[in-house]
Design a protein around this motif. Structure first.
Motif, PDB file in Angstrom:
ATOM      1  N   ARG A   1       0.832  -1.207   0.000  1.00 11.28           N
ATOM      2  CA  ARG A   1       0.000   0.000   0.000  1.00 11.28           C
ATOM      3  C   ARG A   1       0.867   1.259   0.000  1.00 11.28           C
ATOM      4  O   ARG A   1       0.602   2.218  -0.732  1.00 11.28           O
ATOM      5  CB  ARG A   1      -0.915  -0.016   1.219  1.00 11.28           C
ATOM      6  N   ALA A   2       1.927   1.269   0.814  1.00 11.85           N
ATOM      7  CA  ALA A   2       2.817   2.427   0.865  1.00 11.85           C
ATOM      8  C   ALA A   2       3.545   2.614  -0.464  1.00 11.85           C
ATOM      9  O   ALA A   2       3.707   3.741  -0.941  1.00 11.85           O
ATOM     10  CB  ALA A   2       3.818   2.257   2.009  1.00 11.85           C
ATOM     11  N   GLY A   3       3.988   1.511  -1.068  1.00 11.20           N
ATOM     12  CA  GLY A   3       4.659   1.605  -2.364  1.00 11.20           C
ATOM     13  C   GLY A   3       3.742   2.135  -3.445  1.00 11.20           C
ATOM     14  O   GLY A   3       4.147   2.942  -4.281  1.00 11.20           O
ATOM     15  N   ALA A   4       2.494   1.694  -3.431  1.00 10.09           N
ATOM     16  CA  ALA A   4       1.527   2.184  -4.417  1.00 10.09           C
ATOM     17  C   ALA A   4       1.248   3.672  -4.217  1.00 10.09           C
ATOM     18  O   ALA A   4       1.122   4.431  -5.184  1.00 10.09           O
ATOM     19  CB  ALA A   4       0.238   1.378  -4.321  1.00 10.09           C
ATOM     20  N   LEU A   5       1.190   4.102  -2.975  1.00 12.16           N
ATOM     21  CA  LEU A   5       0.948   5.513  -2.681  1.00 12.16           C
ATOM     22  C   LEU A   5       2.106   6.379  -3.158  1.00 12.16           C
ATOM     23  O   LEU A   5       1.909   7.421  -3.782  1.00 12.16           O
ATOM     24  CB  LEU A   5       0.723   5.707  -1.179  1.00 12.16           C
ATOM     25  N   VAL A   6       3.327   5.934  -2.884  1.00 12.82           N
ATOM     26  CA  VAL A   6       4.506   6.694  -3.314  1.00 12.82           C
ATOM     27  C   VAL A   6       4.590   6.728  -4.829  1.00 12.82           C
ATOM     28  O   VAL A   6       4.870   7.773  -5.423  1.00 12.82           O
ATOM     29  CB  VAL A   6       5.791   6.088  -2.695  1.00 12.82           C
ATOM     30  N   ALA A   7       4.358   5.599  -5.475  1.00 11.55           N
ATOM     31  CA  ALA A   7       4.413   5.558  -6.937  1.00 11.55           C
ATOM     32  C   ALA A   7       3.340   6.448  -7.553  1.00 11.55           C
ATOM     33  O   ALA A   7       3.599   7.178  -8.513  1.00 11.55           O
ATOM     34  CB  ALA A   7       4.255   4.116  -7.417  1.00 11.55           C
ATOM     35  N   GLY A   8       2.142   6.399  -7.004  1.00 11.84           N
ATOM     36  CA  GLY A   8       1.063   7.243  -7.519  1.00 11.84           C
ATOM     37  C   GLY A   8       1.340   8.720  -7.333  1.00 11.84           C
ATOM     38  O   GLY A   8       1.101   9.533  -8.229  1.00 11.84           O
ATOM     39  N   THR A   9       1.843   9.077  -6.174  1.00 11.73           N
ATOM     40  CA  THR A   9       2.155  10.478  -5.912  1.00 11.73           C
ATOM     41  C   THR A   9       3.256  10.971  -6.837  1.00 11.73           C
ATOM     42  O   THR A   9       3.169  12.068  -7.395  1.00 11.73           O
ATOM     43  CB  THR A   9       2.586  10.656  -4.440  1.00 11.73           C
ATOM     44  N   THR A  10       4.296  10.162  -7.015  1.00 12.91           N
ATOM     45  CA  THR A  10       5.387  10.548  -7.903  1.00 12.91           C
ATOM     46  C   THR A  10       4.903  10.688  -9.334  1.00 12.91           C
ATOM     47  O   THR A  10       5.265  11.644 -10.029  1.00 12.91           O
ATOM     48  CB  THR A  10       6.516   9.508  -7.821  1.00 12.91           C
ATOM     49  N   LEU A  11       4.089   9.756  -9.785  1.00 15.84           N
ATOM     50  CA  LEU A  11       3.567   9.820 -11.147  1.00 15.84           C
ATOM     51  C   LEU A  11       2.710  11.069 -11.350  1.00 15.84           C
ATOM     52  O   LEU A  11       2.840  11.750 -12.375  1.00 15.84           O
ATOM     53  CB  LEU A  11       2.757   8.566 -11.447  1.00 15.84           C
ATOM     54  N   MET A  12       1.872  11.377 -10.388  1.00 14.15           N
ATOM     55  CA  MET A  12       1.023  12.571 -10.517  1.00 14.15           C
ATOM     56  C   MET A  12       1.864  13.846 -10.532  1.00 14.15           C
ATOM     57  O   MET A  12       1.570  14.774 -11.289  1.00 14.15           O
ATOM     58  CB  MET A  12       0.001  12.626  -9.386  1.00 14.15           C
ATOM     59  N   MET A  13       2.896  13.887  -9.719  1.00 11.93           N
ATOM     60  CA  MET A  13       3.752  15.077  -9.719  1.00 11.93           C
ATOM     61  C   MET A  13       4.489  15.222 -11.042  1.00 11.93           C
ATOM     62  O   MET A  13       4.650  16.338 -11.562  1.00 11.93           O
ATOM     63  CB  MET A  13       4.742  15.007  -8.554  1.00 11.93           C
ATOM     64  N   LEU A  14       4.951  14.112 -11.608  1.00  7.57           N
ATOM     65  CA  LEU A  14       5.634  14.182 -12.895  1.00  7.57           C
ATOM     66  C   LEU A  14       4.692  14.593 -14.016  1.00  7.57           C
ATOM     67  O   LEU A  14       5.074  15.307 -14.942  1.00  7.57           O
ATOM     68  CB  LEU A  14       6.278  12.831 -13.214  1.00  7.57           C
ATOM     69  N   LEU A  15       3.455  14.118 -13.955  1.00  4.88           N
ATOM     70  CA  LEU A  15       2.502  14.471 -14.999  1.00  4.88           C
ATOM     71  C   LEU A  15       2.037  15.918 -14.896  1.00  4.88           C
ATOM     72  O   LEU A  15       1.718  16.540 -15.911  1.00  4.88           O
ATOM     73  CB  LEU A  15       1.301  13.531 -14.945  1.00  4.88           C
ATOM     74  N   MET A  16       1.989  16.446 -13.667  1.00  2.00           N
ATOM     75  CA  MET A  16       1.487  17.809 -13.491  1.00  2.00           C
ATOM     76  C   MET A  16       2.533  18.870 -13.833  1.00  2.00           C
ATOM     77  O   MET A  16       2.195  19.998 -14.156  1.00  2.00           O
ATOM     78  CB  MET A  16       0.970  18.012 -12.076  1.00  2.00           C
ATOM     79  N   THR A  17       3.800  18.513 -13.738  1.00  4.76           N
ATOM     80  CA  THR A  17       4.839  19.484 -14.089  1.00  4.76           C
ATOM     81  C   THR A  17       5.122  19.360 -15.567  1.00  4.76           C
ATOM     82  O   THR A  17       5.212  18.281 -16.124  1.00  4.76           O
ATOM     83  CB  THR A  17       6.129  19.207 -13.306  1.00  4.76           C
ATOM     84  N   SER A  18       5.260  20.472 -16.197  1.00  4.45           N
ATOM     85  CA  SER A  18       5.542  20.446 -17.629  1.00  4.45           C
ATOM     86  C   SER A  18       6.760  21.321 -17.902  1.00  4.45           C
ATOM     87  O   SER A  18       6.652  22.544 -17.995  1.00  4.45           O
ATOM     88  CB  SER A  18       4.341  20.922 -18.427  1.00  4.45           C
ATOM     89  N   PRO A  19       7.926  20.725 -18.034  1.00  3.59           N
ATOM     90  CA  PRO A  19       9.123  21.518 -18.268  1.00  3.59           C
ATOM     91  C   PRO A  19       9.116  22.221 -19.620  1.00  3.59           C
ATOM     92  O   PRO A  19       9.868  23.150 -19.825  1.00  3.59           O
ATOM     93  CB  PRO A  19      10.258  20.492 -18.188  1.00  3.59           C
ATOM     94  N   ALA A  20       8.270  21.784 -20.543  1.00  3.80           N
ATOM     95  CA  ALA A  20       8.219  22.447 -21.843  1.00  3.80           C
ATOM     96  C   ALA A  20       7.725  23.883 -21.696  1.00  3.80           C
ATOM     97  O   ALA A  20       8.060  24.744 -22.510  1.00  3.80           O
ATOM     98  CB  ALA A  20       7.317  21.673 -22.792  1.00  3.80           C
ATOM     99  N   LEU A  21       6.921  24.153 -20.692  1.00  3.38           N
ATOM    100  CA  LEU A  21       6.422  25.514 -20.494  1.00  3.38           C
ATOM    101  C   LEU A  21       7.493  26.446 -19.955  1.00  3.38           C
ATOM    102  O   LEU A  21       7.313  27.656 -19.927  1.00  3.38           O
ATOM    103  CB  LEU A  21       5.226  25.501 -19.545  1.00  3.38           C
ATOM    104  N   ALA A  22       8.621  25.898 -19.520  1.00  4.66           N
ATOM    105  CA  ALA A  22       9.686  26.750 -19.007  1.00  4.66           C
ATOM    106  C   ALA A  22      10.374  27.523 -20.131  1.00  4.66           C
ATOM    107  O   ALA A  22      11.076  28.495 -19.878  1.00  4.66           O
ATOM    108  CB  ALA A  22      10.709  25.906 -18.256  1.00  4.66           C
ATOM    109  N   LEU A  23      10.180  27.100 -21.374  1.00  4.76           N
ATOM    110  CA  LEU A  23      10.821  27.778 -22.494  1.00  4.76           C
ATOM    111  C   LEU A  23      10.076  29.028 -22.915  1.00  4.76           C
ATOM    112  O   LEU A  23      10.648  29.908 -23.543  1.00  4.76           O
ATOM    113  CB  LEU A  23      10.939  26.822 -23.686  1.00  4.76           C
ATOM    114  N   THR A  24       8.802  29.108 -22.593  1.00  4.73           N
ATOM    115  CA  THR A  24       8.031  30.293 -22.977  1.00  4.73           C
ATOM    116  C   THR A  24       8.160  31.339 -21.886  1.00  4.73           C
ATOM    117  O   THR A  24       8.065  31.053 -20.698  1.00  4.73           O
ATOM    118  CB  THR A  24       6.550  29.930 -23.182  1.00  4.73           C
ATOM    119  N   ARG A  25       8.393  32.542 -22.293  1.00  6.92           N
ATOM    120  CA  ARG A  25       8.547  33.645 -21.345  1.00  6.92           C
ATOM    121  C   ARG A  25       7.179  34.155 -20.886  1.00  6.92           C
ATOM    122  O   ARG A  25       6.242  34.255 -21.676  1.00  6.92           O
ATOM    123  CB  ARG A  25       9.297  34.793 -22.007  1.00  6.92           C
ATOM    124  N   ASP A  26       7.105  34.491 -19.609  1.00  7.78           N
ATOM    125  CA  ASP A  26       5.906  35.113 -19.073  1.00  7.78           C
ATOM    126  C   ASP A  26       6.033  36.617 -19.195  1.00  7.78           C
ATOM    127  O   ASP A  26       7.127  37.172 -19.357  1.00  7.78           O
ATOM    128  CB  ASP A  26       5.714  34.737 -17.602  1.00  7.78           C
TER     129      ASP A  26
END
Length: 86
Positions: A8-33
């Motif tokens: 259960r703990a491993g599934a929670l850590v894997a799920g949390t890590t996957l969600m964090m990776l999916l929510m961050t988008s490094p491609a948007l770092a190239l566009t200037r604000d």
């Protein structure tokens, strides 16, 4: 029972890590604000001075001030009184 909790703990850590990776988008770092004003890039010496030498120097200054301004006069550890056997 422990195996179930570990799974259960491993599934929670894997799920949390996957969600964090999916929510961050490094491609948007190239566009200037709007309002971005990047400065000149730092050189190697400047970077090492700012992020390595400066914190070590600040730590040394604070530790030195603490040692100098310490007012306690009793620096030696006190010996425990010897127990006498009756």
């Amino acid at each position: 029972m422990d195996n179930k909790n570990a799974l259960r703990a491993g599934a929670l850590v894997a799920g949390t890590t996957l969600m964090m990776l999916l929510m961050t988008s490094p491609a948007l770092a190239l566009t200037r604000d709007d309002g971005d004003d990047p400065g000149n890039p730092l050189g190697v010496v400047d970077t090492l001075g700012l992020y390595v030498v400066a914190p070590i120097a600040l730590f040394a200054v604070i530790a030195g001030l603490v040692m100098v301004l310490d007012r306690s006069s009793d620096r030696a550890p006190k010996a425990k009184p010897a127990k006498t056997k009756v």
